[in-house]
Motif scaffolding. Sequence first.
Motif, short mmCIF file in Angstrom:
data_model
loop_
_atom_site.label_atom_id
_atom_site.label_comp_id
_atom_site.label_asym_id
_atom_site.label_seq_id
_atom_site.Cartn_x
_atom_site.Cartn_y
_atom_site.Cartn_z
N PHE A 195 0.80 -1.22 0.00
CA PHE A 195 0.00 0.00 0.00
C PHE A 195 0.83 1.28 0.00
N LYS A 216 0.32 4.55 -2.23
CA LYS A 216 -0.98 4.53 -2.88
C LYS A 216 -1.90 5.54 -2.18
N SER A 273 -5.73 2.21 -2.85
CA SER A 273 -5.60 1.07 -1.93
C SER A 273 -6.88 0.25 -1.88
N LEU A 299 -7.45 -2.50 -5.92
CA LEU A 299 -6.27 -3.27 -6.32
C LEU A 299 -6.59 -4.16 -7.52
#
Length: 103
Positions: free
Chosen positions: A45, A48, A53, A56
Motif C-alpha cells: 500500500f 498509494k 488502496s 487493487l
Amino acid sequence: MTLDLADLQQRLRAFAAARQWQPYHTPKNLAMALVVEAAELVEIFQWKTPQESQALDEATRVHLGEEIADVLLYLIQIADHTKVDLKRAVGRKLVKNAKKHPP
C-alpha cells in the motif's frame, strides 16, 4: 477450506518439524518474522492513495492475500509456542473492545 485453528497449528508444527526448524521457532524469532511479513504487507500500500488502496488489480490482490496469510500463520505459531488460546483471547478482546468503544 475451513479455518480450524487447532488443525492449522498442527500442520504448521509438522511443516517446521519436517524441516528441523523447531530450534529457530522461538516466540522472539517468530515475532520478529511477523514484523517482517507485516512490513511486506504495508509495502503493498506504500505510496498509494486511499482510493488506489481500495481498487487493487487481481495480481496485487493475490500478492496481498499471500502477505496476509504469512502474517496470520506467524500469529498462529506465536500463539501455539506461547500456549495462548487464540479463540479465547480473540473472544475476550472483542468483548473488551465493545465495552471500550460502545456504539
